[in-house]
Design an enzyme around this catalytic site. Structure first.
Site, mmCIF file in Angstrom:
data_model
loop_
_atom_site.group_PDB
_atom_site.id
_atom_site.type_symbol
_atom_site.label_atom_id
_atom_site.label_comp_id
_atom_site.label_asym_id
_atom_site.label_seq_id
_atom_site.Cartn_x
_atom_site.Cartn_y
_atom_site.Cartn_z
ATOM 1 N N CYS A 112 0.042 1.598 -5.683
ATOM 2 C CA CYS A 112 -1.160 2.157 -6.414
ATOM 3 C C CYS A 112 -0.522 3.624 -6.851
ATOM 4 O O CYS A 112 0.196 4.190 -6.411
ATOM 5 C CB CYS A 112 -2.201 2.640 -5.351
ATOM 6 S SG CYS A 112 -2.121 3.688 -4.240
ATOM 7 N N HIS A 146 0.958 -1.083 0.000
ATOM 8 C CA HIS A 146 -0.051 0.173 0.032
ATOM 9 C C HIS A 146 0.945 1.199 -0.104
ATOM 10 O O HIS A 146 2.020 1.363 0.556
ATOM 11 C CB HIS A 146 -0.828 -0.002 1.308
ATOM 12 C CG HIS A 146 -1.981 -1.068 1.199
ATOM 13 N ND1 HIS A 146 -3.140 -0.882 0.066
ATOM 14 C CD2 HIS A 146 -2.552 -1.912 1.798
ATOM 15 C CE1 HIS A 146 -3.782 -1.765 0.162
ATOM 16 N NE2 HIS A 146 -3.645 -2.608 1.345
#
Length: 164
Positions: free
Chosen positions: A129, A57
């Site tokens: 991401c 993440h």
């Protein structure tokens, strides 16, 4: 895992059978650690010929890969397993779209960006991401696991191994 250029030190990487950013890998990432898919549809282990894939993440769950977009060619990624340090050097960036199966296949390919090509060297893909970039562009799409449309992948090759 350590990435000195962006301050990552001692990040735990958990191997699992699967593909990058699947449900099992997302559950691992949600614990604040990195995930490494292995097997026919995933990658290989550290130091092995092929694509050693690590996902984590960037904007949640402790943000372990929060600074990955700041990595530049020449930065080192250090993977310590047992008594060995595998030293990979970043040599390119690849951004892919989760909405395009052909681009997802590039991320998971044995040679990053080149599905179907037989690997001849040990490579690494660090993937996270592109949520801030997507949102800045007005793109708020996400899949059922919360992955935004785009992924930022830093690709490197193994340049050295040494004792830990």
């Amino acid at each position: 895992m350590a990435i000195p250029a962006i301050g990552v030190r001692g990040l735990r990487v958990v191997a699992y059978p699967g593909t990058a950013d699947d449900r099992a890998g997302t559950r691992i990432q949600d614990r604040g650690v990195a995930a490494s898919p292995r097997g026919p549809a995933g990658g290989v282990g550290p130091g092995q010929i092929g694509n050693f894939i690590i996902t984590g993440h960037r904007t949640s769950h402790g943000r372990p890969l929060g600074q990955v977009p700041e990595m530049v060619n020449g930065d080192h990624i250090l993977i310590t397993v047992g008594g060995t340090v595998y030293d990979y050097m970043v040599n390119r960036t690849m951004t892919i779209s989760f909405r395009k199966p052909a681009e997802k296949a590039q991320q998971n390919a044995a040679v990053p960006g080149r599905p179907g090509v037989k690997p001849t060297q040990a490579m690494i893909t660090i993937s996270t991401c592109a949520t801030p970039e997507d949102h800045a562009a007005g793109n708020f799409w996400s899949d059922e696991l919360g992955n935004p449309e785009h992924r930022i992948n830093k690709i490197g090759t193994l340049v050295a191994t040494r004792e830990a």
